[in-house]
Every structure is written in structure tokens, then in C-alpha cells.
Enzyme design. Sequence first.
Site, PDB file in Angstrom:
ATOM      1  N   ARG A  61       0.824  -1.216   0.000  1.00 23.13           N
ATOM      2  CA  ARG A  61       0.000   0.000   0.000  1.00 23.13           C
ATOM      3  C   ARG A  61       0.855   1.262   0.000  1.00 23.13           C
ATOM      4  O   ARG A  61       0.452   2.311  -0.468  1.00 23.13           O
ATOM      5  CB  ARG A  61      -0.905  -0.028   1.240  1.00 23.13           C
ATOM      6  CG  ARG A  61      -2.058   0.961   1.181  1.00 23.13           C
ATOM      7  CD  ARG A  61      -2.900   0.875   2.441  1.00 23.13           C
ATOM      8  NE  ARG A  61      -2.149   1.229   3.612  1.00 23.13           N
ATOM      9  CZ  ARG A  61      -2.212   0.604   4.788  1.00 23.13           C
ATOM     10  NH1 ARG A  61      -3.003  -0.438   4.944  1.00 23.13           N
ATOM     11  NH2 ARG A  61      -1.479   0.996   5.802  1.00 23.13           N
ATOM     12  N   TYR A 114     -14.446  21.318 -11.359  1.00 22.04           N
ATOM     13  CA  TYR A 114     -14.987  19.995 -11.733  1.00 22.04           C
ATOM     14  C   TYR A 114     -16.128  19.646 -10.763  1.00 22.04           C
ATOM     15  O   TYR A 114     -15.930  19.642  -9.548  1.00 22.04           O
ATOM     16  CB  TYR A 114     -13.835  18.994 -11.626  1.00 22.04           C
ATOM     17  CG  TYR A 114     -14.148  17.564 -11.927  1.00 22.04           C
ATOM     18  CD1 TYR A 114     -14.576  17.175 -13.185  1.00 22.04           C
ATOM     19  CD2 TYR A 114     -13.972  16.590 -10.958  1.00 22.04           C
ATOM     20  CE1 TYR A 114     -14.833  15.837 -13.464  1.00 22.04           C
ATOM     21  CE2 TYR A 114     -14.220  15.250 -11.229  1.00 22.04           C
ATOM     22  CZ  TYR A 114     -14.658  14.883 -12.474  1.00 22.04           C
ATOM     23  OH  TYR A 114     -14.904  13.564 -12.746  1.00 22.04           O
ATOM     24  N   ASP A 186      -5.990  22.203  -9.638  1.00 30.11           N
ATOM     25  CA  ASP A 186      -6.321  21.019 -10.447  1.00 30.11           C
ATOM     26  C   ASP A 186      -5.814  21.304 -11.860  1.00 30.11           C
ATOM     27  O   ASP A 186      -6.355  22.151 -12.565  1.00 30.11           O
ATOM     28  CB  ASP A 186      -7.833  20.766 -10.421  1.00 30.11           C
ATOM     29  CG  ASP A 186      -8.200  19.446 -11.099  1.00 30.11           C
ATOM     30  OD1 ASP A 186      -7.485  19.043 -12.044  1.00 30.11           O
ATOM     31  OD2 ASP A 186      -9.203  18.827 -10.696  1.00 30.11           O
ATOM     32  N   LYS A 211      -6.972  10.988 -17.506  1.00 28.31           N
ATOM     33  CA  LYS A 211      -7.176  11.730 -18.746  1.00 28.31           C
ATOM     34  C   LYS A 211      -5.932  11.576 -19.637  1.00 28.31           C
ATOM     35  O   LYS A 211      -5.776  10.561 -20.273  1.00 28.31           O
ATOM     36  CB  LYS A 211      -7.492  13.193 -18.428  1.00 28.31           C
ATOM     37  CG  LYS A 211      -8.630  13.361 -17.390  1.00 28.31           C
ATOM     38  CD  LYS A 211      -9.990  13.025 -17.952  1.00 28.31           C
ATOM     39  CE  LYS A 211     -11.111  12.962 -16.924  1.00 28.31           C
ATOM     40  NZ  LYS A 211     -11.260  14.064 -16.004  1.00 28.31           N
TER      41      LYS A 211
HETATM   42  C1  PLP Z   1     -11.905  13.991 -14.753  1.00 29.32           C
HETATM   43  C2  PLP Z   1     -11.454  15.027 -13.792  1.00 29.32           C
HETATM   44  C3  PLP Z   1     -11.242  14.720 -12.447  1.00 29.32           C
HETATM   45  C4  PLP Z   1     -11.554  13.368 -11.882  1.00 29.32           C
HETATM   46  O1  PLP Z   1     -10.819  12.346 -12.458  1.00 29.32           O
HETATM   47  P1  PLP Z   1     -11.347  10.816 -12.383  1.00 29.32           P
HETATM   48  O2  PLP Z   1     -10.132  10.040 -12.674  1.00 29.32           O
HETATM   49  O3  PLP Z   1     -12.421  10.707 -13.417  1.00 29.32           O
HETATM   50  O4  PLP Z   1     -11.865  10.602 -10.999  1.00 29.32           O
HETATM   51  C5  PLP Z   1     -10.777  15.710 -11.634  1.00 29.32           C
HETATM   52  N1  PLP Z   1     -10.537  16.952 -12.079  1.00 29.32           N
HETATM   53  C6  PLP Z   1     -10.734  17.280 -13.366  1.00 29.32           C
HETATM   54  C7  PLP Z   1     -10.457  18.671 -13.816  1.00 29.32           C
HETATM   55  C8  PLP Z   1     -11.206  16.330 -14.257  1.00 29.32           C
HETATM   56  O5  PLP Z   1     -11.432  16.677 -15.532  1.00 29.32           O
END
Ligand code: PLP
Length: 396
Positions: A61, A114, A186, A211
Site C-alpha cells: 500500500r 470539476y 487542479d 485523462k
Molecule cells: C476527470 C477530472 C477529475 C476526476 O478524475 P477521475 O479520474 O475521473 O476521478 C478531476 N478533475 C478534473 C479537472 C477532471 O477533468
Amino acid sequence: MADSKDGSGSKFQAATNAVHLGRAPFDQHGFVNTPVYRGSTVLYPSLAKLTSRDQAYTYGRRGTPTTRALEDALCEFEGGSSAILTSSGLSAVATALLAFVQTGDHLLIVDSVYQPTRIFCDRMLSKLGVTTTYYDANIGGGIAQLFQPNTRLVLVESPGSQTFEMQDIPAIAAATRARNIWLIADNTWASPLFCKPLALGADVSIQAATKYVVGHADAMLGAVITNARAANHLDAAKEALGTCPGSEETYLALRGLRTLDVRLARHMASGLAVAQWLDARSEVARVLHPALPTHPGHSIWQRDFSGASGLFSVILKPASETKLAALLDGLTLFGMGYSWGGFESLVIPFDPSSYRTAMPWREAGPALRFHIGLEAVDDLLADLEAGFNRMAAAGD
Ligand SMILES: *Cc1c(COP(=O)(O)O)cnc(C)c1O
């Protein structure tokens, strides 16, 4: 470590780093890729070692050579001093927030954040007695006027989710630094390539690695990269929460990283081409893409970013649900679905009017978010053109 010109910690350019970071072939018999270490138990060779835990890996972990390779690579890319991995982008956001807040705290979060981040604050942090104010993305240094004595952190997301407002991160960072308030960014839209929030003054940068880092729509993963002063907070939160990524997912992200630079160059060029084409269509009221000179945040994008990804939105002129369905339902290359950052093109309608508070959404026409994938631009444009023709032919 954030001392190089591009804000990463490295002497090499991004394309070189994408290929070489997080690899040590001669630690694994010369094989080029870092292997997938699967494991829970890690053995200790002696009682003394077991007691002192004085070895590189102590429990699955807490990390494996696979996870450390990706942490090190992302850390170097974003010019950080430490990184942790989580099971999704949203869990990276939640872990980063939980690392800093305590009961009675107040948070400032951009209104175009988000949406699931907002849900985490409103549904979970509120139960811990943490309050959140959502602020206008255009606030810049004016953020200082929203500081309360108990404001613990500010969370920026630039450009904003779905609506792509740019934020003045350096101006916000100057305000948070002056008051010893944490600044979290973010950074998912820019990927680790096109923006370096830590060099702009943030303490923490978050990647939904799901992403562009993974880049192939085949894994969920999150990362939190921190500067030196924030590192202990994230390490402690990760340890206490038991946050850890899957081994296979981590491998897929390392693999995605190798082509990040070439993929993003294509996403950027094709995204801009499609955005410009849409901008010239009579059906389109406005294109929300920070790399277009007409975007209100364009100068911030030019100053703080070194590129654009393939994600942007358009607002159509008012059109019926039937017409919208005629446009979207027959598309053959654009998939309809959530998430983005893979090799494929996507489109979804969105409507933030029900949850935005500081920047009410009052657009008359339907809004669409596009992700432009790695297909040939002409094929994508032909698909969209056919869609607009179906739209024109459809009744109301
Ligand atoms: C998609 C996204 C997230 C979350 O990511 P996941 O892997 O889908 O949980 C967080 N912040 C932004 C800006 C995103 O586009």
C-alpha cells in the site's frame, strides 16, 4: 527543484522527459519498461530491518517500484518535491483537501470547478464542519477580499471545467502566500506538460491521470504533486487514508507517459483547428477555448501555459432538443460519454445552470463540450458538417 525555464525540475525538454523519466532499465535486467510489481507483503531480511523498517519498500500500500517510478516522473515533470498516487482523479482531489482541512475551516473554490469536487465539499467536508465558498473565476488578486480568519485553502482549476474560464494563478498565489493559506491547483486540462502550477505559486498540483497521462481511456488514476512545504501533509493523508493506485493502472500511466508529448501536440493542433472551424459556423454562438485570441482569458493562457489540450466547449445558438439530437445522434467518429484525454474524439452536452453560484450560467443555447482525439481533422470536420446538415433538416 522548480528551477528550470519551463517550471519542471529537469534539464531536459518535455519530449525527452516523457521518454526517459521513471525508468531504470539496468535495475531490471535491461528491460526497457519498468515492470508491474504486484504486491501486498514485502519481506524483511532480519528482525532488525523489520523493526526499523529501514528499506526502500515496506508494504504494498505504501508503494512499489512501479508506483515510485510514476511518482518520480510526475514530480519531475511538474517541478515538485514529492508526489502521491491515488485510485482516481477525484480521489486525488479528496485526498489533497483532506490533507489540509480541519473542523471549522473555510475553503475557497472556483465556481467552475470539476463538479464532483464540489460534491465532495458540499456532501462530505460539510459533515466535518468545513464550509466552502465558490468564487468567480475572474477574481484574481481580489480573492484576498474573500479570506476569512479560518480560510485554510484555495482551490483553482484553470481553465474551468466545461466552461474554460482562465484563472490568474500567480495573483491568487501572491494573496494566499501573504496569509499562509494553501493553494491547490487542479491541473488536469493542461496535463503535466502545458502548465506548471507549482512554478506559478501553487503548493499542490493535481492530475486526473485518467485523462492525458493514461491517455487511452483504459484506466483510472490520480496524482497529487506537492512542493516541499506541502509534502508531509500529503504523505500523512495518504498513509492514514490507505490511498493507493492499482499496479496495472500505474503501469498503463507510465506507458501513456512515453507518448504524452507527441499525443498532446496533436490534440492541441487538431483541437485548435476544430475550434476555429466551429467558430466560423453560423450555428455556433461562441467557442470557449483559451488558445483562441477571442477568449477573454487568452492573455493569461499565453502568459502561464505552454500549450493547449484537446478539450474545449461551444455554445450553440438556441436550438430545440430534437435538433440537438439530430446533430449528436448520427455522429460516427465522436463518441458520447464522460471523461476525456484518450485517443478518441468525444462530445457531450452540459448545463451548469443548476449548480453554479458565483457565476450564474445564463446562456440561451445548448452547450457542448468537445474532446478532439487523434483522428484526422478533415474526417472529424466532415462528421460534424454532416451533423449540422442533419440538424438543419430536423424539425423543432
Ligand atoms: C476527470 C477530472 C477529475 C476526476 O478524475 P477521475 O479520474 O475521473 O476521478 C478531476 N478533475 C478534473 C479537472 C477532471 O477533468
